[in-house]
Scaffold this active site. Structure first.
Site, PDB file in Angstrom:
ATOM      1  N   ALA A  46     -12.416  45.527  73.260  1.00 27.53           N
ATOM      2  CA  ALA A  46     -12.957  44.282  72.720  1.00 27.53           C
ATOM      3  C   ALA A  46     -14.313  44.521  72.075  1.00 27.53           C
ATOM      4  O   ALA A  46     -15.126  45.295  72.573  1.00 27.53           O
ATOM      5  CB  ALA A  46     -13.093  43.255  73.840  1.00 27.53           C
TER       6      ALA A  46
ATOM      7  N   ASP B  10     -19.064  41.780  62.968  1.00 30.14           N
ATOM      8  CA  ASP B  10     -17.822  42.439  62.534  1.00 30.14           C
ATOM      9  C   ASP B  10     -17.653  42.174  61.037  1.00 30.14           C
ATOM     10  O   ASP B  10     -16.819  41.369  60.628  1.00 30.14           O
ATOM     11  CB  ASP B  10     -16.638  41.889  63.328  1.00 30.14           C
ATOM     12  CG  ASP B  10     -15.411  42.796  63.255  1.00 30.14           C
ATOM     13  OD1 ASP B  10     -15.524  43.897  62.679  1.00 30.14           O
ATOM     14  OD2 ASP B  10     -14.354  42.393  63.768  1.00 30.14           O
TER      15      ASP B  10
END
Length: 509
Positions: free
Chosen positions: A204, A264
């Protein structure tokens, strides 16, 4: 890389620390003599082997003439306790001008991009420079050519795998809590259909669990490349962590920084996914792109733009690809967190029923893979995949995969331990659930300790559209730590992730 002078020899100690980068601990006086300070990079050599390492200084951990190397550094050099290594300060990397050019929004050539990625992989750059490279993409997007240069450089600086048959894969861009368990259904459906799907996943970054985190509850995911190839050839499917395989190794370095910054960037995400898949030998790929309020991709226009980026880059790289825009407006299934998600996936496989959002999504994605392969005609893949799931063949294949990866194939959902400290929030009124905040659910699950605490996470007792009575459970928090649970409960009360509304909104005056 500019090098100054001859290396100075030091006796070696090996220390049991690992911070995901090469470290060398030097006595302050030795560092001063070499002209280096903490966080500088030096070249450490032993015979014909060399490694770049970040300097840590101390007046007491090591004596003058002795350096302490982290296990990672010692392993890279093949060093043993008491060996002599050379240590040499280094000048600015050859790629430094290219890095500065990128930070100022300049376009990089293929050679410039390759030089930056090579220096990242070799350990020349510290965390600050790598973070700057990643953050620059938030404010100055890479051009299409630059992105293709980045992907190629990430592939070329690592290992590549080849199989004798066509390799398929499914990859979700994530951003929706509970999504990590979908692959635990999709992969065995595809493998049970006779297709090769050696899936490698990351842990994750910003979510409560990645596929590797969830699968690790049931079996080993830190497989070697030889193990992955052998298992894939034998049982057709694998669910492994890609972090130690040297596949596009720059990506693992980037992800470690992204995780800490909770960023991200879109183009880096495309590079991350496609470089790993190409290195793994994947030829046909389905991308799952959740779209909706609280997902990474908020609306259809943004999704179309990102899908176009994937499709154009895949075309340049010779990949056959389908991008599935899936519903991402609320969590997938009813759980978020490694052990809770492993339980839910296993229950679905065994009982061949469960949360519609989980099963429907897994079947949809597996069906698209079958259509890419030609095993199913367009529009028919989902029906064929559902039949494989309902027949029990997917569960039998999943048991084979778990056993091949060193797990117990007969494990039952109740065998999986979850956090012993719990808190349940009840509905304050009678009504319907009108909204579940993805971001809030993720933050609360991570506050409970997920993904590092495997038993931590959340369970949703009601999803959007469900009717509830006053006092009915809405969400339960799990943690292995009482103090973490206390923090998560405070966050739960502040963020109110599950919204229940009755008929009456308010009265006036």
């Amino acid at each position: 890389m500019g090098l100054e002078g001859r290396p100075k020899l030091f006796e070696v100690r090996v220390v049991d620390i690992d911070l995901h980068r090469n470290l060398i601990i030097m006595n302050t006086s030795d560092a001063r003599e070499l002209g280096v300070v903490a966080n500088n990079v030096v070249l450490v050599t032993l015979g014909d082997k060399s490694a770049y390492a970040t300097v840590v200084t101390s007046e007491t951990i090591t004596q003058p003439g002795v350096v302490a190397l982290s296990k990672q550094t010692a392993s890279a050099l093949g060093v043993s306790e008491g060996d002599k290594v050379g240590v040499k300060p280094v000048g600015l990397p050859a790629s430094f001008n290219a890095l500065k050019k990128r930070l100022h929004g300049g376009r990089l050539s293929e050679g410039e991009m390759k030089s930056i990625i090579r220096d990242v992989v070799d350990g020349v750059y510290g965390e600050a420079e790598i973070a700057a490279f990643l953050v620059s993409q938030l404010y100055s997007e890479l051009g299409e050519e630059e992105l293709s240069y980045l992907i190629k450089a990430m592939v070329e600086t690592g290992s590549r795998v080849t199989f004798e048959e066509t390799v398929y894969d499914v990859h979700s861009i994530g951003g929706v809590p509970g999504n990590s368990k979908v692959a635990l259904l999709t992969v065995p459906i595809v493998a049970a259909s006779g297709l090769l799907i050696p899936k490698t996943s990351s842990r994750a970054i910003t979510s409560p669990a990645g596929t590797a985190d969830t699968m690790e509850v049931l079996a080993r995911v830190d497989l070697t490349m030889d193990e992955i190839v052998e298992i894939a050839r034998r049982v057709k499917g694998v669910l492994a962590w890609g972090g130690k395989l040297n596949l596009a190794p720059a990506d693992d370095i980037f992800v470690n920084i992204e995780r800490r910054l909770s960023i991200d960037p879109d183009q880096q995400m495309v590079a991350s996914i496609l470089s790993k898949k190409i290195a793994m030998g994947v030829e046909r790929l389905v991308i799952d792109m959740p779209v909706g309020r609280g997902a990474k991709v908020k609306d259809a226009s943004t999704a179309d733009k990102l899908a176009g980026l994937f499709i154009r880059q895949a075309g340049l790289l010779g990949l056959s690809i389908k991008v599935a825009l899936t519903y991402g407006g609320q969590p997938i299934g009813t759980t978020a967190g490694p052990a809770l998600e492993a339980r839910e996936a296993l229950e679905a496989l065994i009982e061949r029923k469960g949360s519609r959002s989980l099963i429907d999504k897994a079947v949809l994605l597996a069906g698209l893979v079958l259509e890419l392969s030609g095993r199913a005609q367009p529009g028919q893949g989902e029906d064929i995949a559902r039949e494989v799931f309902l027949s029990g063949k997917a569960y039998e294949k999943f048991k084979q995969i778990v056993e091949a990866q060193g797990g117990n194939p007969n494990v039952k959902p109740d065998d999986i331990q979850v956090g012993s400290h719990t808190f349940t929030l009840s509905s304050p009124l009678e009504g319907a659930v009108t909204h579940i905040d993805n971001a809030a659910v993720s933050l609360i699950a991570r506050a409970c300790g997920a993904p590092y605490d495997k038993g931590a996470g959340v369970r949703l007792h009601a999803k959007v559209g469900y009717r509830v009575n006053k006092g009915d459970p809405l969400i339960t928090l799990y943690s292995s730590s009482a103090s973490r649970l206390e923090t998560a409960v405070r966050l739960l009360r502040d963020l109110n992730p599950v919204v229940v509304e009755g008929m009456l909104l308010k009265t006036l005056p």
